[in-house]
Design a protein around this motif. Structure first.
Motif, short mmCIF file in Angstrom:
data_model
loop_
_atom_site.label_atom_id
_atom_site.label_comp_id
_atom_site.label_asym_id
_atom_site.label_seq_id
_atom_site.Cartn_x
_atom_site.Cartn_y
_atom_site.Cartn_z
N LEU A 1 5.58 0.20 -6.96
CA LEU A 1 5.85 -0.38 -8.27
C LEU A 1 7.35 -0.44 -8.54
O LEU A 1 7.87 -1.44 -9.04
CB LEU A 1 5.17 0.45 -9.37
CG LEU A 1 3.67 0.25 -9.54
CD1 LEU A 1 3.08 1.36 -10.38
CD2 LEU A 1 3.38 -1.10 -10.17
N MET A 2 8.04 0.64 -8.22
CA MET A 2 9.47 0.67 -8.48
C MET A 2 10.24 -0.28 -7.58
O MET A 2 11.33 -0.72 -7.92
CB MET A 2 10.01 2.09 -8.28
CG MET A 2 9.58 3.05 -9.36
SD MET A 2 10.37 4.63 -9.06
CE MET A 2 10.10 5.43 -10.63
N LEU A 3 9.68 -0.55 -6.40
CA LEU A 3 10.35 -1.46 -5.48
C LEU A 3 9.96 -2.91 -5.75
O LEU A 3 10.50 -3.82 -5.15
CB LEU A 3 10.00 -1.11 -4.03
CG LEU A 3 10.43 0.27 -3.54
CD1 LEU A 3 9.90 0.50 -2.13
CD2 LEU A 3 11.94 0.41 -3.56
N GLY A 4 8.99 -3.10 -6.64
CA GLY A 4 8.51 -4.45 -6.88
C GLY A 4 7.66 -4.98 -5.74
O GLY A 4 7.59 -6.18 -5.51
N ALA A 5 6.97 -4.07 -5.03
CA ALA A 5 6.13 -4.48 -3.90
C ALA A 5 4.67 -4.46 -4.29
O ALA A 5 4.29 -3.83 -5.27
CB ALA A 5 6.36 -3.55 -2.71
N ARG A 6 3.84 -5.12 -3.50
CA ARG A 6 2.42 -5.17 -3.82
C ARG A 6 1.67 -3.96 -3.30
O ARG A 6 0.60 -3.64 -3.77
CB ARG A 6 1.81 -6.45 -3.26
CG ARG A 6 2.28 -7.69 -4.01
CD ARG A 6 1.42 -8.89 -3.67
NE ARG A 6 1.80 -9.50 -2.41
CZ ARG A 6 2.71 -10.47 -2.30
NH1 ARG A 6 3.31 -10.93 -3.37
NH2 ARG A 6 3.00 -10.98 -1.14
N ASP A 7 2.21 -3.32 -2.30
CA ASP A 7 1.58 -2.10 -1.78
C ASP A 7 2.60 -1.44 -0.85
O ASP A 7 3.70 -1.96 -0.67
CB ASP A 7 0.30 -2.41 -1.00
CG ASP A 7 -0.66 -1.21 -0.98
OD1 ASP A 7 -0.17 -0.07 -0.90
OD2 ASP A 7 -1.87 -1.41 -1.04
N LEU A 8 2.24 -0.29 -0.27
CA LEU A 8 3.07 0.28 0.77
C LEU A 8 2.98 -0.61 2.02
O LEU A 8 2.07 -1.43 2.13
CB LEU A 8 2.61 1.70 1.12
CG LEU A 8 2.90 2.76 0.06
CD1 LEU A 8 2.22 4.07 0.42
CD2 LEU A 8 4.39 2.99 -0.11
N ALA A 9 3.90 -0.41 2.96
CA ALA A 9 3.92 -1.29 4.12
C ALA A 9 2.64 -1.17 4.93
O ALA A 9 2.16 -2.14 5.49
CB ALA A 9 5.14 -0.98 4.98
N PHE A 10 2.08 0.05 5.03
CA PHE A 10 0.89 0.25 5.86
C PHE A 10 -0.23 0.88 5.03
O PHE A 10 -0.44 2.09 5.07
CB PHE A 10 1.22 1.15 7.06
CG PHE A 10 2.41 0.69 7.84
CD1 PHE A 10 2.38 -0.50 8.55
CD2 PHE A 10 3.57 1.44 7.85
CE1 PHE A 10 3.48 -0.94 9.26
CE2 PHE A 10 4.68 1.02 8.57
CZ PHE A 10 4.64 -0.17 9.26
#
Lengths: 527, 216
Positions: free
Chosen positions: A97-106
């Motif tokens: 969330l803080m990185l603005g990503a949809r999920d972790l990489a894996f």
């Protein structure tokens, strides 16, 4: 895309939709549930220890049982609560969330890490049920290999297994931080919580395997008869201590850096000021992680390592105090001139500041070679590391839960009760552990279940404090549970905080953001 | 990852996904390196402490067989590199052929290693599971310690070989000619498995040097 009103919690209600989920937010919940169970198991052991210590004579349990109690307390609390605590729950939930990503990489590895964690937990719980382990959480050789007749193999295997879950979590966080940041989110715009988890992850992937090897060698020694730590063959039991602390000292920073990250977020938000000295904070976080690797010998000042090694390790340990002090002073400077709101998260944050300072300064005392000869293996050490691990990390953990609970669940909890709980923690904690500094200084050794009568007053104070502390832990369970049923809707940003996690709805939708956010400012843009 | 799309839904594009995968593998190898480092560190210290005893014990190992194994394993590194090259060149079936060669070489390595272990077992040099340790040289206790390290290091390495072989066999099956084969994804998988295999190769070079070559 998702319909209005759906979010990660009501996407599915079946057990399967939880056990097979790859959503980092749900996995964070699974970790939360699991480590809470472990926390109370470890807490129960602590409670029994404190009850036993109410009286000078060892009346309640045999010394063997007492050994097993403090071993269980240490093993469960360190590996099954503190190491995963903030990273696996809040880190898991918030980092994307803080990185603005949809999920972790894996995402699948993330789920796997929870299963590995649970498997390791089952091993260790089996060890406890099978009669317990009496080596202490450190598994020191040659006791653990040649003498102990308790369930060492099971317990060590449990810790070995759980190490892989740390490694996978760390690996996932590092790759995610490198590769999944939103447009415009440069390294020097990252919230300090992300930096703290990043540094923690580095330690996890670089230090954990060495612990795995040390434990594997213990298991092999007991099962196969390999004698790498066996003095009769020319092996050296001290080698185990070196390998063990090469992990476990950096692991102390696994157990504090994420807390520092949480507190940075809380203090800026409730002082309404940008963090003081952001760059210095980032450098300090990385410096703590780095220095953490070259100080392990300070656990072995009286174990027979050379004096010269001792002098070097002592010097490096003093050095760690520098970045820690920079951080503490920067938090204080952040408060200066701020418009402070005394909410529950902020009280936890301020408690952290005070307790961590005491824990850190007593660490400097212990790092002095000559003084350590007097204080080694006394209650002074016990008090010191509890000030860091409980006063620091557990306080930050609870502070973080209170801070992000509205985001995680979409609901508010009781304001007044949460303040009571935060204060109970601060008072109970100090009452429990401050007397232990005095006990240690007066010569009370660790790990004894009977003691001379003159120590009784301080021990009774400590045990009473533990009771207050327990209230501080149990209360949040009650009002958090209540808030899930009856809590007021929180809204997207109840604290008026900056940070990408507050820009999405509460609770967040499955893929976190409807549109990938773009970052244009530094973090903590409070005025 | 759904079968329909090459890119998992949480990635922006294929490049991001590829980079993430490679970086994940590099980090995993860093972890592996430190796992072995614990063992090698201990060995290095004891080699310093009991130099003569360890050198004498090392002379009981079968150097010709281990040299042959080194050649075999390094050759498998070559065949894996060729497999990667073929995959990149858009020839997954040729890549599969080289993967099969790699599997064959890896399996021969393990077979030879197994023969070596059996040999040491029958000579009474396997001080495990309470077996008697029959050693005719001086410093039998320290030689015991040497063989402890020998079995721990070669055993751990063989375990990694087994995992690598399983991954290669899986890769070989995944790449069979079929409708759903996605070339991009396959290249990624070959590359990542190849990294792991190269690591196992490199570890063996260190195992070989420390255990077999330090014999005087």
């Amino acid at each position: 895309m998702s319909e209005p009103g759906t979010h990660y919690l009501n996407e599915g209600w079946t057990l399967r939709s939880w056990l097979l989920t790859t959503d980092h937010k749900r996995i964070a919940w699974m970790y939360f549930a699991t480590i809470t169970v472990f926390f109370f198991i470890g807490g129960l052991a602590a409670l029994l220890i404190r009850l036993e210590l109410l009286t000078p004579a060892g009346e309640m349990v045999e010394s063997d049982t007492y050994n097993k109690l403090f071993s269980a307390h240490g093993i469960v609390m360190v590996w099954f609560f503190l190491v995963p605590s903030i990273p696996a729950t809040m880190g898991n939930f918030l980092l994307p969330l803080m990185l603005g990503a949809r999920d972790l990489a894996f995402p699948k590895l993330n789920l796997l890490s929870w299963y590995i964690f649970t498997l390791g937990g089952l091993f260790t719980m089996t060890a406890v049920i099978a009669g317990g382990v009496d080596t202490g959480w450190t598994f020191y050789t040659p006791y653990s290999t040649l003498f102990s007749n308790s369930a060492v193999v099971l317990a060590a295997s449990g810790v070995f297994v759980v190490g892989f879950s740390s490694i996978l979590t760390g690996l996932n966080f590092i790759v995610t931080t490198h590769k999944m940041r939103a447009p415009g989110l440069t390294w020097m715009r990252l919230p300090l919580f992300c930096w703290a988890n990043y540094a923690t992850s580095l330690i996890m992937i670089l230090a954990t395997p060495v612990l795995s090897m040390a434990l594997l060698l213990i298991v092999l020694e007991r099962v196969l008869g390999i004698g790498i730590f066996d003095p009769e063959l020319g092996g050296d039991p001290l080698l185990f201590q070196h390998l063990f602390w090469f992990y476990s000292h950096p692991a102390v920073y696994i157990m504090i850096l994420p807390g520092m990250g949480v507190v940075s977020e809380i203090i800026t938000c409730f002082a309404r000021r940008p963090i003081f000295g952001y760059t210095g904070m980032v450098i300090s976080i990385m410096a703590i992680a780095l220095f953490g690797f070259i100080v392990w010998g300070h656990h072995m000042f009286v174990a027979g390592q050379s004096l010269y090694a001792g002098i070097l390790f002592s010097f490096f340990t003093f050095l760690v105090a520098v970045p820690s002090a920079i951080k503490t002073l920067n938090w204080t400077a952040t408060l200066y001139g701020g418009r402070i709101r005394f909410t529950a998260p902020m009280i936890y944050g301020l408690s952290f500041l005070g307790l961590f300072t005491i824990g850190g300064l007593t660490g400097v005392i212990l790092a002095s070679l000559a003084v350590d000869i007097h204080l080694h293996d006394t209650y002074f050490v016990t008090a010191h590391f509890h000030y860091i691990m409980v006063g620091g990390m557990v306080t930050a953990y609870l502070g973080g839960l209170h801070f992000w609970w509205p985001k995680i669940t979409g609901r508010m909890y009781s304001g007044p009760w949460s303040i009571v709980a935060a204060l109970a923690l601060f008072i109970g904690f100090n009452l429990t552990f401050f007397p232990q500094f005095l006990l240690g200084f007066l010569g009370m050794p660790r790990r004894y279940h009977a003691y001379p009568e003159e120590f009784q007053l301080l021990h009774v104070m400590s045990s009473l404090g533990a009771g207050v502390l327990a209230v501080g832990y149990l209360l949040p369970m009650v009002y958090f549970g209540w808030s899930l049923w009856r809590g007021k809707p929180a809204g997207d940003n109840p604290w008026d905080a900056t940070g990408l996690e507050w820009q999405t709805s509460s609770p967040p939708p499955k893929h976190n953001f409807v549109d990938t956010p773009t970052v244009t400012t530094r973090p903590y843009d409070y005025v | 990852m759904s079968d329909g799309a090459t890119i998992a839904s949480h990635f922006e594009d294929a490049e991001q996904q590829r980079e993430a995968g490679l970086m994940g593998m590099w980090l995993f190898l860093a972890t592996e390196l430190l796992l072995f480092a614990g063992l090698f560190g201990g060995f290095a210290i004891y080699r310093g402490l009991h130099g003569d005893a360890f050198a004498a014990a090392a002379r009981h190992l079968d150097l010709p067989l281990a040299t042959a194994n080194t050649v075999i394993l390094l050759t498998s590194g070559l065949s894996m590199a060729l497999a990667e090259r073929m995959a990149h060149a858009g020839a997954p079936q040729l890549a599969r052929r080289w993967i099969a060669v790699t599997v064959a070489l890896g399996a021969s390595f393990l077979a030879i290693k197994g023969y070596e272990w059996h040999h040491e077992y029958s000579e009474g040099l396997m001080p495990l599971l309470g077996l008697a340790f029959e050693y005719d040289g001086p410093d039998a206790a320290q030689a015991h310690l040497f063989f402890d390290f020998y079995f721990a290091m070669t055993g751990l390495h063989a375990l990694h070989m087994l995992i690598g072989l399983a991954a290669l066999v899986l890769l070989w099956m995944l790449g069979r000619p079929r409708a759903g084969l996605q070339p991009d994804r396959y290249i990624r998988q070959v590359q990542i498995t190849g990294m792991y295999w190269a690591f196992v190769d490199v570890v063996w070079v260190f195992v070989f040097t420390s255990l077999y070559l330090l014999r005087s």
